[in-house]
Design a protein around this motif. Structure first.
Motif, PDB file in Angstrom:
ATOM      1  N   THR A   4     -10.299  63.076  69.838  1.00 14.56           N
ATOM      2  CA  THR A   4      -9.019  63.634  70.474  1.00 14.56           C
ATOM      3  C   THR A   4      -9.096  64.782  71.360  1.00 14.56           C
ATOM      4  O   THR A   4      -9.813  65.608  70.951  1.00 14.56           O
ATOM      5  CB  THR A   4      -7.939  63.483  69.512  1.00 14.56           C
ATOM      6  N   GLY A  21      -9.051  57.442  63.367  1.00 14.99           N
ATOM      7  CA  GLY A  21      -9.833  56.223  63.973  1.00 14.99           C
ATOM      8  C   GLY A  21     -10.364  55.379  62.884  1.00 14.99           C
ATOM      9  O   GLY A  21     -10.542  55.847  61.869  1.00 14.99           O
ATOM     10  N   GLU A  26     -13.067  58.676  75.512  1.00 12.72           N
ATOM     11  CA  GLU A  26     -12.865  57.276  76.271  1.00 12.72           C
ATOM     12  C   GLU A  26     -13.097  56.212  74.841  1.00 12.72           C
ATOM     13  O   GLU A  26     -12.440  55.176  74.835  1.00 12.72           O
ATOM     14  CB  GLU A  26     -13.624  56.808  77.184  1.00 12.72           C
ATOM     15  N   GLU A  59     -12.570  56.779  72.035  1.00 18.84           N
ATOM     16  CA  GLU A  59     -11.712  57.011  70.863  1.00 18.84           C
ATOM     17  C   GLU A  59     -12.204  57.606  69.689  1.00 18.84           C
ATOM     18  O   GLU A  59     -11.655  57.354  68.522  1.00 18.84           O
ATOM     19  CB  GLU A  59     -10.785  55.815  70.593  1.00 18.84           C
ATOM     20  N   ASN A 117     -11.393  62.284  65.852  1.00 20.82           N
ATOM     21  CA  ASN A 117     -10.225  61.373  65.690  1.00 20.82           C
ATOM     22  C   ASN A 117     -10.270  60.937  64.261  1.00 20.82           C
ATOM     23  O   ASN A 117     -10.746  59.870  63.914  1.00 20.82           O
ATOM     24  CB  ASN A 117     -10.437  60.086  66.627  1.00 20.82           C
TER      25      ASN A 117
END
Length: 180
Positions: free
Chosen positions: A43, A59, A38, A40, A56
């Protein structure tokens, strides 16, 4: 979990693997994964009934988080805590591809960590510490021991000349310091 994923960015891990690695239930790992997805920070990918998690890397926080985790939970912290307290160790350095990446050279994430120990520690203790580091880091740790005199005066030793001509990361003991 977050540190481990960011220190192994090319690997995916299932919830069961995460739970087993950190000694928590799959339900606990799932709740934490939900929060991180949530936000981010990680993943997820479904493969059948498996939920695979990964850092991620795209990100905006990926680079600073990776640096932070490398300093606090990565090879520098782990190896410093395990190797430097050994009797006979005067200093230790990470060299090779991991040191090059840590110093900013581009390239893939190294599969192993090469360490040069300066001093005359007991060989069995040294290699047991390296095996402990492997378990904590999830990657191979290769240790090479050299006497203080050879380190200071490598002469024509091609190995030491090569190590000293490339980036190295000198290890420090973090144990007892407030690093968390």
């Amino acid at each position: 979990m977050l540190a481990w994923l960011y220190l192994h960015p090319q690997e995916e891990a299932s919830l069961a693997e995460i739970g087993a690695r950190f000694g928590v239930s799959s339900a606990t790992a799932s709740r934490e994964a939900d929060r991180l997805v949530e936000a981010e920070l990680i993943t997820e990918r479904r493969h059948g009934n498996l939920r695979l998690l990964q850092a991620n890397a795209a990100g905006r926080l990926a680079h600073p988080l990776t640096e932070l985790f490398a300093l606090t939970y990565g090879p520098v912290a782990v190896l410093g805590d395990l190797l430097l307290p050994l009797a006979g160790v005067e200093e230790a350095h990470i060299y090779g591809s991991w040191a090059a990446r840590y110093s900013g050279e581009r390239g893939g994430v190294p599969n192993d960590v090469d360490v040069l120990v300066v001093g005359n520690p007991d060989e069995d203790e040294l290699f047991e510490a390296a095996r402990s580091a492997e378990r904590l880091l999830g990657r191979e740790v290769n240790v090479h021991r050299v006497s203080p005199a050879r380190w200071r005066e490598p002469g024509t030793d091609p190995f030491l000349t090569s190590v000293q001509s490339r980036p190295t990361v000198r290890l420090e003991a973090f144990e007892g310091k407030n690093r968390r």
